[in-house]
Design an enzyme around this catalytic site. Sequence first.
Site, short mmCIF file in Angstrom:
data_model
loop_
_atom_site.label_atom_id
_atom_site.label_comp_id
_atom_site.label_asym_id
_atom_site.label_seq_id
_atom_site.Cartn_x
_atom_site.Cartn_y
_atom_site.Cartn_z
N HIS A 1 0.83 -1.20 0.00
CA HIS A 1 0.00 0.00 0.00
C HIS A 1 0.87 1.26 0.00
O HIS A 1 0.93 1.96 -1.00
CB HIS A 1 -1.00 0.03 1.16
CG HIS A 1 -1.90 -1.16 1.23
ND1 HIS A 1 -2.65 -1.58 0.16
CD2 HIS A 1 -2.15 -2.04 2.25
CE1 HIS A 1 -3.33 -2.66 0.50
NE2 HIS A 1 -3.04 -2.96 1.75
N ASP B 1 -5.01 -8.39 -2.95
CA ASP B 1 -5.28 -8.10 -1.55
C ASP B 1 -6.54 -8.80 -1.04
O ASP B 1 -6.55 -10.00 -0.82
CB ASP B 1 -5.35 -6.59 -1.36
CG ASP B 1 -5.29 -6.16 0.11
OD1 ASP B 1 -5.32 -7.04 0.99
OD2 ASP B 1 -5.23 -4.95 0.37
#
Length: 452
Positions: free
Chosen positions: A267, A318
């Site tokens: 991220h 994810d």
Amino acid sequence: MIFAKRALVKENWLENVRITVENGRISEIKNGQTLRPDDTRVDTLLPALANLHSHSFQRAMAGMTEYHMIGKDSFWTWRNLMYKFTAHLTPEHVEAIAAFVFLEMLEAGYASVGEFHYLHHQPGGAPYDDLGEMSARIAAAAATTGIGLTHLPVLYTYGGAGEVALEFGQLRFGNNVDQFNKLVTRAQLAVSDLPADCHVGVGLHSMRATSPADLASVLDGRSKGPVHIHVSEQPKEVADIQAWLGARPVEWLLENADVSSDWCLIHATHMTEGETTSMAKSGAVAGLCPVTEANLGDGPFNGATYLNAGGAFGIGSDSNVLISLVEELRTLEYSQRLRDIARNVMVVGEGSVGQTLYVGAARGGARALERGAGEIAVGSLADLVAIDSTVPALCSLRSDQLLDGLVFAAKDGVVTDVWSAGRHAVQSGRHVSRDQIISNYRAAMFSVTESI
């Protein structure tokens, strides 16, 4: 032998290419060839990408968290729902879900996955009789599907910044350092039964879920493999770490850990310009998950600054709310356009945005998983994907436009074949074990939903 009408070899388009694969690796590349009867013929051959960040069990939640209730929904409210969902998952469920997720990844064009795995224990936190039960289930799913696995058991010791105790919903994730090291050893044993391209690294859930001392202990004790960590995903996380450690998460890591090319920072959404540049120069790979980051309201990555500083990146799915290689790449670029009110952002200088995204993600993802792939070259793992350039979305494009068309105009259905370290897992657009894997997944989901 694989015969391709054209292939992207390193960064050059070659025509009528024959590729020889031996022991999972590319041993020979020749262009200007003619088709032989025993060749596997494809239209356009590309290096297959690695999906560098996955929590496979979360795929089973897709569509269950999109109902707005009174108050402001956020990452943190989604997280609470995720905790409640995980309480109902058994090892058998996890294996069936992971196999389905890995099938979807292969059919979308990924050849490998970094499974960032933190669902370790029974509901309530008691370990299974086999501490590595859940890791063994992930390995079994990889064996069923043929995907290349970099398994990343995750250290998750605290419930929040400042060594806050785990919440009830986090107890299935929790290990102290000693127990975690035993878990990694058990995971290595499970993965040792897989093909040689599969291996184990280390996952650190986040700065808020560990401590400086525990982080240092795990890093000092590891023998090899990549290191992955969630970092700077949400503004609250950044503020909490800064209040606790006196520095922002990326800033603290770069100053206090030996962050280098074997690290992947997942991220890294909320960074200053200085952090962005420093992270790029460290050699670490930015693990970007644009579809999930959009779904959870994380915010966009600082892409242009990072690329201009020479940063490496890869993509991951994810939460697996949607598994689509092309959607991840286009969402990454579109997030930059929406933020900057500009077009063609993710490229340095002049050039193809699609090729910059695709080639960059192929190389960065391979590095993040320490996979020895990422390009079509002699000696590389045969992680390969074939697409059909005759489909309407691509049929009018020149070779130098093809990756732009793939990223911005095509769907995953253009994928015809995928090889993972030479294993021909997807043929004619379908995984070779598709029917049985989907049947097992449906049975698992009926079982889960009945228990909720």
